[in-house]
Design an enzyme around this catalytic site. Structure first.
Site, PDB file in Angstrom:
ATOM      1  N   ARG A  96      60.528  31.838 -72.170  1.00 59.93           N
ATOM      2  CA  ARG A  96      59.764  33.094 -72.170  1.00 59.93           C
ATOM      3  C   ARG A  96      60.460  34.157 -73.019  1.00 59.93           C
ATOM      4  NH1 ARG A  96      59.030  31.604 -66.486  1.00 59.93           N
ATOM      5  NH2 ARG A  96      56.832  31.702 -65.881  1.00 59.93           N
ATOM      6  N   HIS A 468      41.242  69.943 -89.870  1.00 60.66           N
ATOM      7  CA  HIS A 468      40.584  71.078 -89.210  1.00 60.66           C
ATOM      8  C   HIS A 468      39.914  70.645 -87.921  1.00 60.66           C
ATOM      9  CE1 HIS A 468      37.065  73.706 -88.429  1.00 60.66           C
ATOM     10  NE2 HIS A 468      37.938  74.653 -88.694  1.00 60.66           N
ATOM     11  N   ARG A 574      45.420  82.769 -84.507  1.00 55.80           N
ATOM     12  CA  ARG A 574      44.979  82.655 -85.902  1.00 55.80           C
ATOM     13  C   ARG A 574      43.800  83.603 -86.102  1.00 55.80           C
ATOM     14  NH1 ARG A 574      45.711  76.432 -84.460  1.00 55.80           N
ATOM     15  NH2 ARG A 574      44.634  77.316 -82.668  1.00 55.80           N
ATOM     16  N   ASN A 781      53.004  72.463 -89.498  1.00 52.20           N
ATOM     17  CA  ASN A 781      51.928  71.788 -90.236  1.00 52.20           C
ATOM     18  C   ASN A 781      52.148  71.977 -91.740  1.00 52.20           C
ATOM     19  OD1 ASN A 781      50.869  71.321 -87.721  1.00 52.20           O
ATOM     20  ND2 ASN A 781      49.273  72.865 -87.865  1.00 52.20           N
ATOM     21  N   CYS A 844      55.117  76.692 -83.855  1.00 45.13           N
ATOM     22  CA  CYS A 844      53.706  76.897 -83.522  1.00 45.13           C
ATOM     23  C   CYS A 844      52.781  75.906 -84.224  1.00 45.13           C
ATOM     24  CB  CYS A 844      53.272  78.324 -83.838  1.00 45.13           C
ATOM     25  SG  CYS A 844      53.371  78.747 -85.591  1.00 45.13           S
TER      26      CYS A 844
END
Length: 898
Positions: A96, A468, A574, A781, A844
């Site tokens: 196994r 987005h 934002r 980002n 953020c």
């Protein structure tokens, strides 16, 4: 010579549970059970390093391995009184896999190894049951033929079904010894027909074929996929466990089963599991026969008329129950246990921490802490933060039938069902009519916000995990599947075209934002439940963590949701999202299209009260908690119409010539808007925009402080700064407006001005930028985009290929790239604080809700993380785990130093 083999058996083992990295999970736990004096069949474990060596050296066995395996088998022979390869008292083996992380069903297993045309007779004579021996032999040929020799398992299934039909049998258990012999002959003929090779009769050849097959299964497609999904490094390799066979198919006093020490679905403290009489282990999993309940209470609850193990084999059950309790106390966790009973004798084949639902994990962790088995910090550390998504969103019933028509990226968790609509306006109208819809688009833009808000779920055929659609959907807690490239959207004819079906507007689909699946029709759902256990774990997590957790929010609904999930402020508001509402977008367009500053200021005067009222509401909801407001960031063309129809409509509303509007739209078009006229560059080109926003913020702070009685200290964030001079210019404008509003209101306003660090230059020049900034917030980002030179909206086209080919392990837009982007963050943090001691640092970007990225933020000394509202509980838990882990590492280092 390297030690490749560790033995166990007869109450002694060379390894222990601490050797998981070397022996894999299964091997380490077999050794541990052996050391605890539990009944474990003797065996040996080949270490994970041997697997890596085998794969690296062109599937060649490491030097010395064969000799060490032979020594281990000799030890097994002494313990069992049987001999491997003997035709009188044959020792049969199981082979196994066993990686250090549990990968159930992903790799290969071979049972009954060592049987051949001679030893099968000895096995039958020894057991006093010829049928059992021939059944074991056919199982071995079937398994070995599939796993080691590569003959499709369906070849064997067809032979068996054909024989059963010919003989008039329904179940495998009805075949006699003679009938199994005939099946075996046909199996061997089929192998020779497919491969041109006979089935191997030499047990040594069988053994090394099986060991090689288990090593190779580490790189099979399903194992690779599982590793990608669960973040398991390819370099770990798998161990191989070679163990003496014990038989659950030796008549009605034998059985095999699987059990959990607590219910894996609910977490209830009850022995939970199933077994089969006269069966081998794979029969329980294969579903060939209906298993029986282990406990009498479970049998009664299920309404089964088949006896429980508790009633059928009371002595074996009593011993098993005692062992289960002992193993749970020893490991201090819920255990998943495999066992076999051979003619009344209980054997333990495996124990491991059991897989469980999020709901069950919470209950087990809380109960064990309250029972004194583990500490509260250990309870917090036991919960997978990402699993909390199961508790916050509806999920598809795992038992429901799924008609999958396509798949994409699991961009926002949860499941949703609705009618297909292809435009945001249609989505809004449908919801007004009381219909539930899924908004289907090639990709979304900020102008789709009203439709995205109205829809039950969102499906796009383009875009990645930080597109987005993905970012906005996560913020709203709306399920979303993005980048479903196998599906085509025909916008003109309102068709969704998948490989297997074409659907029209109004047809019903279901999307699973947790798996990325797109399904035809309505699928049954399970609604989320937040139990008292959830509240306790969150309370314990908050007591453990150092970093605070804020949210990314700009609507009152998002802000309230985030507060309900425990957010300690807003880390990113934002402001551009506030301009896309129907009553504002045209005023914004009027400002953009104005021919001079006076015209822009006239339009901005109309926007001022709108922004002010938004900020008042956010400040009031947060009631004195920090609120970080980012000034306008995206390029202006994003607010303008795109199609001829949209241009004509906007021209009508603004009473201007469509051709003139088209000309202005074209003039504002940018070839690379991500690196273009945006962020602080807008505030420098059009300072009146930043001045209007600053006035709205300060006036709102005065009003909210008056209305709520709570001190409001707005944090104004200037985006896309690369030069200190940029920040200085915008900061001077903000301070001038603050002075005006303070004079007008007659009250003092405390405020902070900081910047987003989202350009490599800003990170490298953080020491000088910090001279003008009260805080840094890492916009990961854009920092990831600008560091890698990859547009996140286009990344989905090739990043999946990069992962499949091992170029990257994680999508850097989902989990932070520690080596590149991470180093820039560390540089900026160190240089910024060298200039300004105590400089507040946060993150953020979307990474603020990713547990691995949060762990990095803790190590980098950041003060807070900020994420979408529905990820706040995940971030709270992950931040606590990061603090606990950091403390443990520091304690180990201090101990080592002393």
């Amino acid at each position: 010579m390297a030690k490749w083999v560790y033995t166990f058996g007869a109450g002694q083992a060379e390894g222990s549970a601490e050797d998981r990295d070397r022996l894999g999970g299964k091997g380490a736990n077999l050794a541990e059970m052996c050391n605890l004096g539990l009944p474990v069949p003797p065996g040996l474990t080949i270490v994970t390093a041997a697997c890596n060596s085998y794969l690296e050296k062109g599937r060649s066995m490491p030097e010395g391995l064969r000799e060490q395996v032979r020594e281990g088998i000799t030890r097994m022979e002494k313990i069992t009184g049987r001999v491997f390869g003997d035709t009188n008292r044959p020792l049969l083996l199981s082979v196994r896999s066993g990686a250090r992380a549990s990968m159930p069903g992903m790799m290969d297993t071979v049972l009954n190894l060592g049987l051949n045309d001679q030893s099968v007779h000895a096995l039958g004579h020894d057991a006093g049951d010829a049928r059992f021996a021939w059944d074991s032999y056919r199982r071995f040929i079937q398994m070995y033929g599939d796993v080691v020799m590569g003959v499709d398992h369906e070849v064997f299934e067809e032979v068996l079904e054909d024989e059963k039909a010919r003989l008039g049998h329904e179940q495998d258990t009805e075949l006699s010894a003679v009938e199994w012999q005939h099946v075996i002959s046909r199996y061997k003929e089929a192998i020779e027909e497919v491969l041109g090779l006979p089935f191997p009769q030499d047990p040594e050849v069988q053994l090394w074929g099986a060991i090689g097959a288990v090593f190779s299964s580490w790189m099979n497609p399903r194992a690779i996929t599982y590793r990608h999904l669960h973040g398991i490094p390819a370099g770990w390799g798998t161990a191989v466990n070679v163990q003496a066979m014990v038989f659950g198919n030796l008549g009605n006093s034998s059985a095999t089963g699987v059990a959990f020490t607590r219910n894996p679905s609910t977490g209830e403290k009850e022995l939970y599991g199933e077994f089969l009489v006269n069966a081998q282990g794979e029969d329980v999993v294969a579903g060939i026969r209906t298993p029986q309940n282990i406990t009498e209470a479970a049998r009664i609850a299920s309404g089964s008329d088949k006896p429980s193990l508790e009633k059928l084999m009371p002595e074996a059950f009593a011993e098993f129950e005692k062992i289960c309790n002992a193993l749970e106390r020893h490991y201090r966790d819920m255990q998943d246990i495999e066992f076999t009973i051979e003619r009344g004798k209980l054997w333990m084949l495996q124990t491991r921490s059991g897989k469980r639902t999020a709901k069950s994990a919470l209950k087990i962790a809380v109960d064990m802490a309250e029972e004194g088995l583990i500490s509260k910090e250990e309870a917090v550390a036991r919960i997978d933060p990402a699993s909390l998504d199961q508790l916050l969103h509806p999920t598809i019933d795992p038992h429901a039938r799924r008609d999958i028509i396509g798949s994409g990226l699991p961009a926002s968790p949860g499941a949703a069902t609705g009618e297909i609509v292809f435009s945001s306006d249609e989505a809004v109208q449908a919801v007004k009519e009381g219909r539930k819809v899924i908004l289907v688009r090639v990709e979304t833009s900020p102008e789709d916000i009203h439709g995205m808000h109205a829809a039950e779920g969102i499906l796009t055929t383009r875009g990645g995990m930080t597109s987005h659609a993905a970012v906005v959907a996560r913020g709203m807690g709306t399920p979303c599947v993005s980048g479903a490239g196998s599906i085509r959207v025909d916008q003109r004819n309102e068709l969704l075209i998948a490989a297997s079906v074409t659907l029209r507007k109004g047809d019903v689909i279901t999307i699973d934002g947790s798996s990325g699946q797109v399904l035809k029709g309505e699928i049954p759902m399970l609604q989320p439940e937040l139990s008292g256990d959830f509240g306790k774990i969150m309370q314990w997590a908050d007591a453990s963590r150092r970093m605070t957790v804020r949210t990314n929010a700009e609507t009152p609904a998002d802000a309230r949701a985030a507060r309900s999930f425990g957010a300690e402020g807003i880390g990113l508001c934002r402001t551009e999202h506030m301009f896309f509402e129907d009553d504002r977008i045209n005023v914004m367009r009027e400002m953009i299209l104005a021919e001079d500053e006076a015209g822009r200021r006239t339009a901005l005067a109309k926007l001022l009260p709108m922004q002010r009222s938004d900020f008042v509401e956010l400040f009031s909801i947060m009631h004195g908690l920090p609120v970080t407001i980012r000034l306008l960031d995206p390029p202006l063309h994003e607010f303008l119409p795109k199609t001829d129809e949209e241009i004509a409509e906007v021209a009508r509303v603004l009473t201007i010539d469509p051709a003139e509007l088209r000309q202005r739209v074209d003039a504002l078009h940018e070839f690379n808007p991500m690196l273009g006229h945006r962020g602080c560059r807008l505030a420098i080109s059009y300072p009146e925009i930043a001045e209007m926003q600053a006035r709205a913020i300060f006036e709102a702070a005065v009003q909210a402080a008056h209305d709520t009685g709570a001190a409001v200290v707005p944090e104004i964030m200037v985006p896309l700064v690369g030069l200190r001079a940029e920040l200085d210019y915008v900061k001077a404008r903000i301070e001038a407006v603050a002075k005006e509003v303070i004079g007008e209101a007659g009250v003092n306003i405390d405020y902070l001005i900081g910047t987003m660090i989202e350009l490599p230059r800003a990170a490298l020049r953080a020491d000088t930028i910090a001279e003008s900034a009260d805080f840094f917030s890492f916009g990961t980002n854009d920092l990831t985009q600008t560091t890698f030179g990859i547009s996140r909206d286009d990344a989905a086209l090739f990043l999946a290929t990069y992962q499949q080919k091992g170029i990257i392990e994680q999508d850097p837009f989902v989990s932070l790239d520690f080596e590149g982007v991470g180093e820039l963050i560390q540089i900026a943090a160190e240089r910024g604080r060298r200039t300004k001691n105590g400089l507040k640092l946060g993150i953020c970007g979307e990474h603020g809700g990713d547990p691995a990225s949060i762990r990095f933020c803790e190590e980098a000394g950041l003060d807070y993380v900020s994420c979408s509202p529905f990820r706040v509980p995940i971030a709270r838990l992950a931040a606590a785990q990061a603090t606990i882990n950091g403390r443990e590492v520091a304690e180990v280092q201090a101990l080592a130093a002393s």
